[in-house]
Design an enzyme around this catalytic site. Structure first.
Site, PDB file in Angstrom:
ATOM      1  CD  GLU A  17     -26.523  24.688 -24.488  1.00  0.00           C
ATOM      2  OE1 GLU A  17     -27.178  25.651 -24.053  1.00  0.00           O
ATOM      3  OE2 GLU A  17     -26.844  24.039 -25.487  1.00  0.00           O
ATOM      4  CB  THR A  48     -27.888  19.801 -24.014  1.00  0.00           C
ATOM      5  OG1 THR A  48     -27.006  18.722 -24.312  1.00  0.00           O
ATOM      6  CG2 THR A  48     -27.290  21.111 -24.471  1.00  0.00           C
ATOM      7  CG  HIS A  77     -30.182  22.385 -20.822  1.00  0.00           C
ATOM      8  ND1 HIS A  77     -30.087  22.790 -22.138  1.00  0.00           N
ATOM      9  CD2 HIS A  77     -29.369  23.208 -20.126  1.00  0.00           C
ATOM     10  CE1 HIS A  77     -29.235  23.802 -22.233  1.00  0.00           C
ATOM     11  NE2 HIS A  77     -28.775  24.072 -21.018  1.00  0.00           N
ATOM     12  NE  ARG A 107     -42.218  22.251 -27.768  1.00  0.00           N
ATOM     13  CZ  ARG A 107     -42.522  22.651 -28.982  1.00  0.00           C
ATOM     14  NH1 ARG A 107     -43.687  23.241 -29.202  1.00  0.00           N
ATOM     15  NH2 ARG A 107     -41.683  22.492 -29.984  1.00  0.00           N
ATOM     16  N   GLY A 108     -38.654  21.074 -25.352  1.00  0.00           N
ATOM     17  CA  GLY A 108     -38.025  20.069 -26.222  1.00  0.00           C
ATOM     18  C   GLY A 108     -38.659  20.132 -27.592  1.00  0.00           C
ATOM     19  CB  ALA A 122     -41.202  25.502 -21.469  1.00  0.00           C
ATOM     20  CE1 TYR A 142     -35.937  28.774 -29.288  1.00  0.00           C
ATOM     21  CE2 TYR A 142     -37.480  29.463 -27.564  1.00  0.00           C
ATOM     22  CZ  TYR A 142     -36.675  28.492 -28.136  1.00  0.00           C
ATOM     23  OH  TYR A 142     -36.600  27.242 -27.562  1.00  0.00           O
ATOM     24  CG  HIS A 146     -40.189  28.282 -30.884  1.00  0.00           C
ATOM     25  ND1 HIS A 146     -41.102  27.469 -31.517  1.00  0.00           N
ATOM     26  CD2 HIS A 146     -39.275  27.450 -30.315  1.00  0.00           C
ATOM     27  CE1 HIS A 146     -40.761  26.199 -31.315  1.00  0.00           C
ATOM     28  NE2 HIS A 146     -39.662  26.164 -30.588  1.00  0.00           N
ATOM     29  CD  GLN A 173     -31.770  28.474 -30.630  1.00  0.00           C
ATOM     30  OE1 GLN A 173     -30.628  28.258 -30.215  1.00  0.00           O
ATOM     31  NE2 GLN A 173     -32.698  27.544 -30.748  1.00  0.00           N
TER      32      GLN A 173
END
Ligand code: FAD
Length: 292
Positions: A17, A48, A77, A107-108, A122, A142, A146, A173
């Site tokens: 990434e 990203t 992304h 989602r951000g 998302a 996650y 999250h 994550q």
């Protein structure tokens, strides 16, 4: 190539990434990173989007370079919560024009005063992308839950919804304790989520990482890492050596456990990416049957 096809070809997918240069910064800065990453040849490179809430939309520009100049597969992304439907539709259209075949639907992070109200999760973005693009859609997950979710069960229920709506692969994550990931994977599979999951590994090689990005994710810090930091925080070369060794050990343990993929958060640090790849490449290639 679609990432879902990569998972059909490989027992363990290996990707990096990176983040785009800030708007206004010289785009040339990224070329040396891309040159070096090209030599290392990961299976794909994710880029990203507006990370940290910046209005950074150079993701498409970098995805274009990766795909059409460097011959590497990009995963672009895309976040939605702080954008309008029109803005997100325009971003998808741009990716379509470049020929991007993989989008990570996110989602951000919530930023006060920035939410546009068109997208809440998302899971709202996934069908929106499907209507406008034939790209493979990935989503985030996650292992430690999250930060906003009440508990892991609820978080995994929402994850299942993303997969049911069309996410074909998941990237985790970052985490530093493999047992947390392996326990999480048991729960994910029990919940009926069957798509491939790539483990997100961030090598901790710089003092600045400890306070910033890692704290933001809420990842648990094992004692081994605290000791590493206490001893080497002011000795950059030893910190990098120790961080590379820790990430290498973590990856080899995950490969031993049969993980379907490793996604390395390289923070545009091609030297560190190369060092870790040199350590794990022989095992990775044997797993994938490329170097018996
Ligand atoms: P969602 O899947 O929407 O989940 C967000 C929260 O809402 C979770 O707590 C979930 O349990 C809950 N939830 C989901 N659906 C519902 C529902 N229907 N009702 C109630 N609750 C619900 N950020 C960036 O800005 N740019 C990036 O490029 C970027 N890349 C990332 C890459 C990866 C691999 C990961 C793991 C994260 C990345 N992030 C990025 C951070 C991400 O945007 C944040 O973690 C964000 O807070 C959540 O995004 P999500 O897509 O996981 O959200």
């Amino acid at each position: 190539m679609r990432i879902s096809d990569l998972f059909k070809q490989k027992k363990a997918v290996y990707s990096f990434e990176i983040f785009p240069p800030k708007v206004g910064d010289d785009i040339g800065k990224i070329y040396s990173t891309l040159d070096e990453i090209g030599d290392i040849a990961p299976d794909y490179v994710s880029v990203t989007y507006s990370a940290g809430g910046s209005k950074n939309s150079r993701t498409a520009e970098i995805a274009d370079l990766l795909k059409n100049k460097y011959g590497m597969e990009p995963l672009a992304h895309l976040t939605c919560i702080n954008s309008s439907k029109e803005e997100v539709a325009a971003a998808i259209e741009r990716l379509n024009k470049i020929g991007v075949e993989n989008i990570l639907a996110l989602r951000g992070d919530r930023i006060e005063g920035e939410e546009k109200g068109d997208f809440c999760y998302a899971s709202d973005l996934i069908p929106f992308i499907k209507e406008r693009s034939g790209a493979d859609i990935g989503a985030a997950c996650y292992p430690e839950g999250h930060p906003e979710s009440a508990n892991l069960v609820e978080d995994i229920r929402h994850l299942k919804n993303k997969v049911d709506l069309g996410a074909t692969h998941l990237n985790t994550q970052l985490f530093f304790d493999n047992d947390i990931f392996l326990n999480y994977m048991e729960k994910v599979r029990l919940a009926g989520i069957e798509v491939p999951v790539q483990a997100g590994i961030m090598p901790l090689v710089k003092k600045s990482q400890f306070g910033g990005i890692v704290r933001m994710t809420g990842a648990g810090i094992p004692t081994k890492i605290s000791r590493m930091y206490a001893r080497f925080a002011d000795d950059p070369r030893s910190l990098e050596d120790a961080g590379v060794a820790y990430a290498t050990d973590q990856i080899i343990d995950l490969l031993s456990a049969g993980v379907q993929g490793i996604h390395l958060y390289i923070m545009n640090n091609a030297r560190v990416a190369r060092r870790i790849t040199e350590n794990i490449r022989p095992i990775l290639d044997r797993i994938n049957g490329e170097n018996k």
